[in-house]
Motif scaffolding. Structure first.
Motif, PDB file in Angstrom:
ATOM      1  N   THR A 173       0.840  -1.204   0.000  1.00 23.24           N
ATOM      2  CA  THR A 173       0.000   0.000   0.000  1.00 23.24           C
ATOM      3  C   THR A 173       0.872   1.251   0.000  1.00 23.24           C
ATOM      4  O   THR A 173       0.628   2.197  -0.760  1.00 23.24           O
ATOM      5  CB  THR A 173      -0.926   0.002   1.227  1.00 23.24           C
ATOM      6  OG1 THR A 173      -1.796  -1.129   1.164  1.00 23.24           O
ATOM      7  CG2 THR A 173      -1.763   1.268   1.281  1.00 23.24           C
ATOM      8  N   ASP A 174       1.900   1.262   0.844  1.00 25.93           N
ATOM      9  CA  ASP A 174       2.816   2.410   0.900  1.00 25.93           C
ATOM     10  C   ASP A 174       3.604   2.573  -0.401  1.00 25.93           C
ATOM     11  O   ASP A 174       3.976   3.687  -0.771  1.00 25.93           O
ATOM     12  CB  ASP A 174       3.793   2.251   2.071  1.00 25.93           C
ATOM     13  CG  ASP A 174       3.105   2.295   3.422  1.00 25.93           C
ATOM     14  OD1 ASP A 174       2.042   2.938   3.522  1.00 25.93           O
ATOM     15  OD2 ASP A 174       3.619   1.684   4.378  1.00 25.93           O
ATOM     16  N   ASN A 216      11.473   5.021   7.836  1.00 25.56           N
ATOM     17  CA  ASN A 216      10.463   4.525   8.767  1.00 25.56           C
ATOM     18  C   ASN A 216      10.306   5.565   9.865  1.00 25.56           C
ATOM     19  O   ASN A 216      11.221   5.768  10.668  1.00 25.56           O
ATOM     20  CB  ASN A 216      10.897   3.180   9.361  1.00 25.56           C
ATOM     21  CG  ASN A 216       9.794   2.515  10.175  1.00 25.56           C
ATOM     22  OD1 ASN A 216       8.960   3.193  10.772  1.00 25.56           O
ATOM     23  ND2 ASN A 216       9.800   1.192  10.220  1.00 25.56           N
ATOM     24  N   ASN A 252       2.975   5.166  -3.101  1.00 19.93           N
ATOM     25  CA  ASN A 252       3.423   6.549  -2.933  1.00 19.93           C
ATOM     26  C   ASN A 252       4.937   6.698  -3.035  1.00 19.93           C
ATOM     27  O   ASN A 252       5.496   7.724  -2.650  1.00 19.93           O
ATOM     28  CB  ASN A 252       2.944   7.084  -1.582  1.00 19.93           C
ATOM     29  CG  ASN A 252       1.432   7.157  -1.495  1.00 19.93           C
ATOM     30  OD1 ASN A 252       0.773   7.604  -2.431  1.00 19.93           O
ATOM     31  ND2 ASN A 252       0.870   6.710  -0.374  1.00 19.93           N
ATOM     32  N   ILE A 272      10.903   5.569  -0.275  1.00 23.71           N
ATOM     33  CA  ILE A 272       9.590   5.194   0.237  1.00 23.71           C
ATOM     34  C   ILE A 272       9.518   5.484   1.722  1.00 23.71           C
ATOM     35  O   ILE A 272      10.485   5.290   2.464  1.00 23.71           O
ATOM     36  CB  ILE A 272       9.272   3.705  -0.044  1.00 23.71           C
ATOM     37  CG1 ILE A 272       7.829   3.391   0.320  1.00 23.71           C
ATOM     38  CG2 ILE A 272      10.237   2.781   0.677  1.00 23.71           C
ATOM     39  CD1 ILE A 272       7.333   2.082  -0.217  1.00 23.71           C
ATOM     40  N   ARG A 273       8.381   5.974   2.134  1.00 18.78           N
ATOM     41  CA  ARG A 273       8.096   6.251   3.549  1.00 18.78           C
ATOM     42  C   ARG A 273       7.110   5.194   4.022  1.00 18.78           C
ATOM     43  O   ARG A 273       5.993   5.098   3.509  1.00 18.78           O
ATOM     44  CB  ARG A 273       7.477   7.641   3.673  1.00 18.78           C
ATOM     45  CG  ARG A 273       7.328   8.181   5.078  1.00 18.78           C
ATOM     46  CD  ARG A 273       6.703   9.575   4.996  1.00 18.78           C
ATOM     47  NE  ARG A 273       6.991  10.385   6.149  1.00 18.78           N
ATOM     48  CZ  ARG A 273       6.241  10.456   7.240  1.00 18.78           C
ATOM     49  NH1 ARG A 273       5.130   9.730   7.316  1.00 18.78           N
ATOM     50  NH2 ARG A 273       6.581  11.244   8.243  1.00 18.78           N
ATOM     51  N   SER A 274       7.527   4.381   4.975  1.00 16.86           N
ATOM     52  CA  SER A 274       6.680   3.274   5.419  1.00 16.86           C
ATOM     53  C   SER A 274       7.060   2.840   6.821  1.00 16.86           C
ATOM     54  O   SER A 274       8.234   2.835   7.187  1.00 16.86           O
ATOM     55  CB  SER A 274       6.827   2.081   4.466  1.00 16.86           C
ATOM     56  OG  SER A 274       6.058   0.988   4.910  1.00 16.86           O
ATOM     57  N   SER A 275       6.052   2.469   7.609  1.00 16.38           N
ATOM     58  CA  SER A 275       6.295   1.920   8.946  1.00 16.38           C
ATOM     59  C   SER A 275       6.439   0.403   8.905  1.00 16.38           C
ATOM     60  O   SER A 275       6.630  -0.231   9.946  1.00 16.38           O
ATOM     61  CB  SER A 275       5.154   2.305   9.894  1.00 16.38           C
ATOM     62  OG  SER A 275       5.127   3.713  10.085  1.00 16.38           O
TER      63      SER A 275
END
Length: 278
Positions: free
Chosen positions: A173-174, A215, A177, A192-195
């Motif tokens: 999903t992340d 993260n 973007n 990518i920006r993701s947790s």
């Protein structure tokens, strides 16, 4: 035996397995590396916690940017003088996962790396992660499983695989973007920006030469973390640049990361350094 590590990963756990670490040992997790006293004490086992190259003092690390050393598990295997076909193949797999200076075959889900990541997502306490990680690797050896093939659906592993599947879905999903750039020297850089954890392989398969992962809430307590990885591309020369802006960055040839206590740099600052210097 006193055992010191900084983080739990495939390399530290396989090193622990090779060197006979068990849950009865005196286990210590540190930030910023082992003390000089512990590094110089051959009675203390330091795994990925400093003392790169000092295997005669029971230090197994390869994060000195001035020296190219194999991953800790290979150092431990060689020092122990072992000749075990199954274990050597497992060491080969872990080295390929840990050191992105070479490619390894794409393994359908769930790979051993997938399984291990799922364990880290499920178990939160560091010592438990370490012992469970050693247990997974021992199971691979005991069951004669090929680390370069998908792992079987064993009952004791199902929670880990479910956690990894959920993490994979969140990352995908992340990924929608993700941003892509061309660096000063013509490399394709993905950001990518993701947790979620992981993701380098996905962006490599999208054609990226270098991946920047951010993260915003990594670990416990949550803290901002950057990881910069090169697909057979060296990124270690970025360390002095980052060190001038923020102390504590570390890594090796093809992967570096922000300070363990977290980073105060903005996404724009990090991307700017990468694009200007690669």
């Amino acid at each position: 035996m006193k055992v010191i590590i900084e983080k739990v990963d495939l390399d530290t756990c396989l090193t622990g397995l090779i060197l006979g670490v068990s849950e009865t040992d005196d286990f210590i997790s540190v930030t910023g590396g082992a003390s000089e006293k512990d590094i110089n004490d051959p009675g203390t086992l330091c795994i990925e916690a400093g003392g790169s190259g000092l295997t005669e003092l029971n230090n197994f690390d390869h994060h000195d940017p001035e020296r190219h050393l194999p991953p800790a598990c290979r150092q431990a295997y060689d020092k122990a003088g072992l000749s075990d076909r199954k274990l050597d193949r497992l060491v080969e797999y872990v080295c390929m996962v840990d050191d992105r200076s070479q490619t390894y075959p794409v393994i359908p889900f769930p790979s051993l790396s997938n399984l291990f990541s799922g364990m880290l997502l499920t178990e939160k306490e560091t010592k438990i992660q370490f012992i469970k990680g050693i247990g997974i690797l021992k199971k691979v050896l005991d069951e004669n499983l090929d680390p370069f093939s998908p792992m079987p659906d064993l009952p004791e592993w199902r929670a880990y695989l479910k956690a990894k599947e959920d993490n994979k879905s969140a990352f995908e999903t992340d990924l929608k973007n993700a941003s892509f750039y061309i660096s000063k020297r013509g490399l394709k850089v993905g950001f990518i920006r993701s947790s979620s954890i992981g993701g380098t392989g996905t962006l490599y398969r999208a054609g990226c030469d270098v991946v920047v992962l951010f993260n915003p809430s990594f670990g416990e307590p949550p803290r901002p973390k950057y990881t910069i990885a090169g697909n057979m591309k060296k990124v270690v020369h970025l360390l002095p640049v980052f060190d001038n802006m923020e102390k504590g960055w570390g890594g090796r040839d093809t992967i570096i990361g922000s300070p363990k206590q977290g980073s105060n740099l903005t996404e724009e600052e990090v991307l700017g350094i990468v694009l200007e210097n690669l």
